[in-house]
Design a protein around this motif. Sequence first.
Motif, PDB file in Angstrom:
ATOM      1  N   ASP A 180     -59.190  56.621  67.222  1.00 20.84           N
ATOM      2  CA  ASP A 180     -58.715  56.141  66.114  1.00 20.84           C
ATOM      3  C   ASP A 180     -57.320  56.835  65.755  1.00 20.84           C
ATOM      4  N   GLY A 181     -55.984  56.756  66.844  1.00 25.10           N
ATOM      5  CA  GLY A 181     -54.592  57.337  66.677  1.00 25.10           C
ATOM      6  C   GLY A 181     -54.779  58.149  66.048  1.00 25.10           C
ATOM      7  N   ARG A 182     -55.418  59.062  65.682  1.00 25.42           N
ATOM      8  CA  ARG A 182     -54.932  60.121  64.643  1.00 25.42           C
ATOM      9  C   ARG A 182     -54.116  61.190  65.572  1.00 25.42           C
ATOM     10  N   PHE A 183     -54.231  61.299  67.049  1.00 28.48           N
ATOM     11  CA  PHE A 183     -52.967  62.340  67.469  1.00 28.48           C
ATOM     12  C   PHE A 183     -52.307  61.623  68.356  1.00 28.48           C
ATOM     13  N   GLY A 184     -51.493  60.059  67.450  1.00 28.62           N
ATOM     14  CA  GLY A 184     -50.764  59.599  68.571  1.00 28.62           C
ATOM     15  C   GLY A 184     -50.784  58.236  69.019  1.00 28.62           C
ATOM     16  N   GLN A 185     -49.923  58.305  70.542  1.00 29.59           N
ATOM     17  CA  GLN A 185     -49.582  57.822  71.155  1.00 29.59           C
ATOM     18  C   GLN A 185     -50.552  58.248  72.637  1.00 29.59           C
ATOM     19  N   VAL A 186     -51.701  58.174  73.198  1.00 30.50           N
ATOM     20  CA  VAL A 186     -52.148  59.925  73.831  1.00 30.50           C
ATOM     21  C   VAL A 186     -51.724  58.386  75.451  1.00 30.50           C
ATOM     22  N   VAL A 187     -51.080  59.832  75.839  1.00 33.59           N
ATOM     23  CA  VAL A 187     -51.450  59.912  77.702  1.00 33.59           C
ATOM     24  C   VAL A 187     -52.348  60.230  78.351  1.00 33.59           C
ATOM     25  N   VAL A 188     -52.690  59.635  79.091  1.00 35.78           N
ATOM     26  CA  VAL A 188     -54.000  60.384  80.101  1.00 35.78           C
ATOM     27  C   VAL A 188     -54.165  59.768  82.062  1.00 35.78           C
ATOM     28  N   GLY A 189     -54.245  60.759  82.035  1.00 35.58           N
ATOM     29  CA  GLY A 189     -55.013  60.067  83.565  1.00 35.58           C
ATOM     30  C   GLY A 189     -55.924  60.201  84.106  1.00 35.58           C
ATOM     31  N   CYS A 234     -49.048  62.681  72.833  1.00 38.21           N
ATOM     32  CA  CYS A 234     -49.800  63.943  73.477  1.00 38.21           C
ATOM     33  C   CYS A 234     -49.986  63.887  74.584  1.00 38.21           C
ATOM     34  N   ALA A 235     -49.884  64.337  75.229  1.00 39.27           N
ATOM     35  CA  ALA A 235     -50.548  64.076  77.248  1.00 39.27           C
ATOM     36  C   ALA A 235     -52.434  64.680  76.611  1.00 39.27           C
ATOM     37  N   THR A 236     -53.237  65.002  77.348  1.00 38.92           N
ATOM     38  CA  THR A 236     -54.274  64.872  77.494  1.00 38.92           C
ATOM     39  C   THR A 236     -54.819  65.018  79.280  1.00 38.92           C
ATOM     40  N   HIS A 237     -55.607  65.587  80.194  1.00 38.08           N
ATOM     41  CA  HIS A 237     -56.115  64.831  81.401  1.00 38.08           C
ATOM     42  C   HIS A 237     -57.109  64.009  80.731  1.00 38.08           C
ATOM     43  N   ALA A 238     -58.635  63.402  80.405  1.00 32.92           N
ATOM     44  CA  ALA A 238     -58.651  62.536  80.294  1.00 32.92           C
ATOM     45  C   ALA A 238     -59.030  61.109  79.009  1.00 32.92           C
ATOM     46  N   GLY A 239     -58.708  62.591  77.873  1.00 32.00           N
ATOM     47  CA  GLY A 239     -58.800  61.527  76.803  1.00 32.00           C
ATOM     48  C   GLY A 239     -59.822  62.781  75.409  1.00 32.00           C
ATOM     49  N   PHE A 240     -60.147  62.798  74.335  1.00 37.06           N
ATOM     50  CA  PHE A 240     -60.834  63.487  73.336  1.00 37.06           C
ATOM     51  C   PHE A 240     -62.189  63.045  72.722  1.00 37.06           C
ATOM     52  N   ASP A 241     -63.031  63.729  72.834  1.00 37.56           N
ATOM     53  CA  ASP A 241     -64.550  63.414  71.766  1.00 37.56           C
ATOM     54  C   ASP A 241     -64.334  62.880  70.927  1.00 37.56           C
ATOM     55  N   ALA A 242     -65.527  62.776  70.470  1.00 38.11           N
ATOM     56  CA  ALA A 242     -65.428  62.388  68.914  1.00 38.11           C
ATOM     57  C   ALA A 242     -65.407  63.159  68.101  1.00 38.11           C
ATOM     58  N   ALA A 243     -64.999  64.018  68.322  1.00 34.72           N
ATOM     59  CA  ALA A 243     -64.929  65.398  67.678  1.00 34.72           C
ATOM     60  C   ALA A 243     -63.644  65.760  67.399  1.00 34.72           C
ATOM     61  N   GLY A 244     -62.925  65.193  68.340  1.00 31.93           N
ATOM     62  CA  GLY A 244     -61.245  65.555  68.448  1.00 31.93           C
ATOM     63  C   GLY A 244     -61.042  66.489  69.962  1.00 31.93           C
ATOM     64  N   GLN A 245     -61.905  67.227  70.408  1.00 31.53           N
ATOM     65  CA  GLN A 245     -62.197  67.527  71.551  1.00 31.53           C
ATOM     66  C   GLN A 245     -61.784  67.432  72.472  1.00 31.53           C
ATOM     67  N   PRO A 246     -60.552  68.305  73.115  1.00 35.75           N
ATOM     68  CA  PRO A 246     -60.196  67.432  74.824  1.00 35.75           C
ATOM     69  C   PRO A 246     -61.245  67.645  75.161  1.00 35.75           C
ATOM     70  N   ASP A 247     -61.675  66.191  76.182  1.00 36.47           N
ATOM     71  CA  ASP A 247     -62.968  66.354  76.911  1.00 36.47           C
ATOM     72  C   ASP A 247     -61.931  65.722  78.232  1.00 36.47           C
TER      73      ASP A 247
END
Length: 206
Positions: A143-152, A118-131
């Motif tokens: 923890d790898g729950r979303f697979g590979q994460v691509v961020v800027g 998946c891609a998101t701007h910066a990452g995910f918080d502890a609850a798994g929400q985009p931050d």
Amino acid sequence: MNLHSRRHWVIGDVHGCHQPLCQLLATLPPNDHLVFCGDVINRGEAIPATMNLVWDLVQAGRATWLRGNHEQDLIDALESRDGLSQHATYAQLGDSSARQWLPRLQQLPLVYRGDGWCATHAGFDAAGQPDLSIRDPFWEAYDGRFGQVVVGHTPRLQVERLGAIVLIDTGAVYGGCLSAYCPQTDAVVQVEGAATDAVLAGVGPC
């Protein structure tokens, strides 16, 4: 062809660098899907042209434009009419055009999900929400729950991999590269960013 079965290129923070973006688009395969990882706006010298180009790609079905913290800041300022004078995007667009852009910016998604990545701007918080502003806490705890994460969001000298996280903002607006990353092949395509005197520490040429 199903959108998610096509190859994708996730593009790092453009920040109004219109000419480098045009050069990058001319280099990428024309039938692949582009995912702009947020912060298309602000800082650069050609913000309106950059916004129009990316929006046209979205409207044509060739691209997805994700919301970054700079888009969110402009949304908040336009909705509240507070702090607009601090936004380079607002200054370059003018009030009328900025108001016309607001509903478009409001519909920008926070996450693009592919097959195993998946891609998101910066990452995910502890609850798994985009931050949109997170940095080290996400890198250290993912923890790898979303697979590979691509961020800027965080400029690096080159595309950098931190386990299952790929950082693709290479500081185009500061004279670094404008980078695109293909999560299906692990390929990286880069062009030179803006020629500028504003150099960010740790960000160098392509």
